[in-house]
Design a protein around this motif. Structure first.
Motif, short mmCIF file in Angstrom:
data_model
loop_
_atom_site.label_atom_id
_atom_site.label_comp_id
_atom_site.label_asym_id
_atom_site.label_seq_id
_atom_site.Cartn_x
_atom_site.Cartn_y
_atom_site.Cartn_z
N LEU A 12 34.22 16.95 -46.00
CA LEU A 12 35.65 17.07 -46.26
C LEU A 12 36.16 18.49 -45.99
O LEU A 12 37.21 18.66 -45.37
CB LEU A 12 35.96 16.67 -47.71
N GLY A 13 35.42 19.49 -46.43
CA GLY A 13 35.84 20.86 -46.18
C GLY A 13 35.98 21.15 -44.70
O GLY A 13 36.94 21.80 -44.26
N ARG A 14 35.02 20.68 -43.89
CA ARG A 14 35.10 20.89 -42.44
C ARG A 14 36.28 20.14 -41.83
O ARG A 14 36.96 20.66 -40.94
CB ARG A 14 33.80 20.45 -41.78
N ARG A 15 36.52 18.92 -42.30
CA ARG A 15 37.64 18.15 -41.77
C ARG A 15 38.97 18.86 -42.03
O ARG A 15 39.81 18.97 -41.14
CB ARG A 15 37.68 16.75 -42.40
N VAL A 16 39.15 19.33 -43.26
CA VAL A 16 40.40 19.98 -43.61
C VAL A 16 40.55 21.29 -42.85
O VAL A 16 41.64 21.63 -42.37
CB VAL A 16 40.49 20.20 -45.13
N CYS A 17 39.46 22.03 -42.72
CA CYS A 17 39.50 23.27 -41.95
C CYS A 17 39.94 22.99 -40.51
O CYS A 17 40.78 23.69 -39.94
CB CYS A 17 38.13 23.94 -41.97
N GLY A 18 39.38 21.94 -39.91
CA GLY A 18 39.77 21.57 -38.55
C GLY A 18 41.23 21.15 -38.45
O GLY A 18 41.93 21.52 -37.51
N GLU A 19 41.69 20.37 -39.42
CA GLU A 19 43.10 19.95 -39.42
C GLU A 19 44.02 21.16 -39.48
O GLU A 19 45.03 21.23 -38.77
CB GLU A 19 43.36 19.02 -40.60
#
Length: 377
Positions: A12-19
């Protein structure tokens, strides 16, 4: 330039960072985790893929372990974020979905409440670090905010607001209402009050007690729910509007996180859905982005009524009550499942014992995942 720190470099942290990196805003984004090689690779992937699409992102990383509260406080103080997003858990919710099907179904019957220590412990440590850093950041938490926040509120350590859970079904509800009303879903506004237990089941059943859910469907300036009917509104969520779950379904959770984080970063007021605002149990419509987080309840509904709705769902999720000192009482029926499947027994948990309980629960689950055995560890 507004700054956001993401603590927790898992899925989740990586997904939000990418977004965030792909929004082409002049935000500073710092991803925080424990393993430098993995962090470096993840951050490079995020900023290079953003640049490939013409986005000028400012993304970097920092190292800490939440077990080291002093070091985490130093990392927070050095960056001085405007927003902190906590995406840390000792065991993500989706992990039990990787069990063999029969074993998963048996353990799933315990609901989510007994797993509270796995989410409470890292958030507790992160909030202690935020306080030690003297940070004035708005703290947004992804790990079971419906229950974690009211527990930590008893110690004055609740994050400002959560993400996910109640929010994840709102787009499907807007589609359902828009289809019935013959209008664009974007023109339908929803005000939903419900706990994680209910929001998790909306895609599985329409048999929802009115005591566990309150909703208004706002279209053309009025509440259209009386014309639609609750059962008619909810039924498509179990059929044509079902969505992918498990780890892949984290895309919806990331989108719900962005619905909260972007207004906070832009300092633009928005009414969104979020669990655990202001240390309250369960999920609510809230106003964020301009001034303090505040409730935006359906017309005529009081805060106490909303809290009562959520406490009803909290019991079903396996948490009977949260004491004024943060002691959690678990439901006997859900703990029966944990005893039978894992050999884990915890009916009462003071906040001071949460870490020991998390350690025991993690060990017992690891054995169960490996061979399905229970008994002494």
């Amino acid at each position: 330039m507004r700054k956001i720190m993401i603590i927790g470099a898992g899925d989740l942290g990586r997904r939000v960072c990418g977004e965030l990196a792909h929004r082409d805003r002049r935000w500073e984004v710092r991803l925080v985790g424990r393993t430098e090689d993995a962090l470096q690779r993840d951050v490079n992937l995020i900023r290079f893929s953003a640049l490939q699409q013409g986005c000028r992102s400012r993304v970097d990383y920092a190292l800490t372990d939440l077990d080291d509260v002093a070091r985490t406080a130093e990392v927070i103080a050095e960056f001085a974020p405007d927003v902190v997003f906590l995406a840390a858990s000792l065991q993500s919710w989706w992990v039990i979905t990787t069990l063999p099907a029969e074993r998963f179904q048996r353990l799933y019957a315990a609901n989510f409440g007994p797993w509270l220590p796995m989410h409470l412990v890292p958030v507790h440590k992160a909030m202690r670090a935020v306080r030690a850093a003297g940070s004035q950041a708005v703290v947004v938490n992804a790990a079971y905010p419906d229950v974690v926040h009211p527990v930590l509120a008893t110690a004055g350590l609740a994050p400002h607001v959560g993400i996910g859970n109640v929010a994840n079904n709102v787009p499907a509800l807007r589609h359902s209402a828009g289809t019935i009303l013959g209008t664009d879903p974007a023109d339908v506004d929803v005000r939903l009050v419900t706990h994680h237990y209910v929001s998790h089941r909306l895609s599985r059943t329409t048999d929802i007690s009115p005591t566990q859910l309150r909703i208004a469907i706002l279209a053309e300036g009025r509440d259209a729910l009386p014309d639609i009917g609750l059962s008619r509104l909810l039924k498509p969520l179990t059929t044509e509007y079902r969505r992918t779950g498990g780890m892949a379904g984290q895309a919806m959770t990331a989108a719900s996180a962005m619905s909260v984080l972007v207004p906070l970063l832009e300092q633009r007021e928005a009414v969104v859905h979020a669990p655990g605002p202001l240390g309250l149990p369960g999920g609510y419509p809230v106003a964020v982005g301009s001034g303090p987080v505040r409730l935006a309840l359906p017309s005529g509904m009081t805060e106490q009524e909303a809290v009562d709705v959520n406490r009803s769902g909290q019991v079903e999720d396996g948490v009977r009550a949260i004491g004024d000192d943060g002691t959690v009482l678990f439901e006997e029926s859900t703990m029966d499942v944990m005893r039978r499947e894992l050999g884990y027994d915890c009916t009462t948990m003071p906040l001071s014992e949460a870490e020991d309980r998390a350690r025991e629960l993690g060990t017992r689950f690891a054995r169960y995942r490996e061979n399905g055995s229970v008994g002494r560890v």
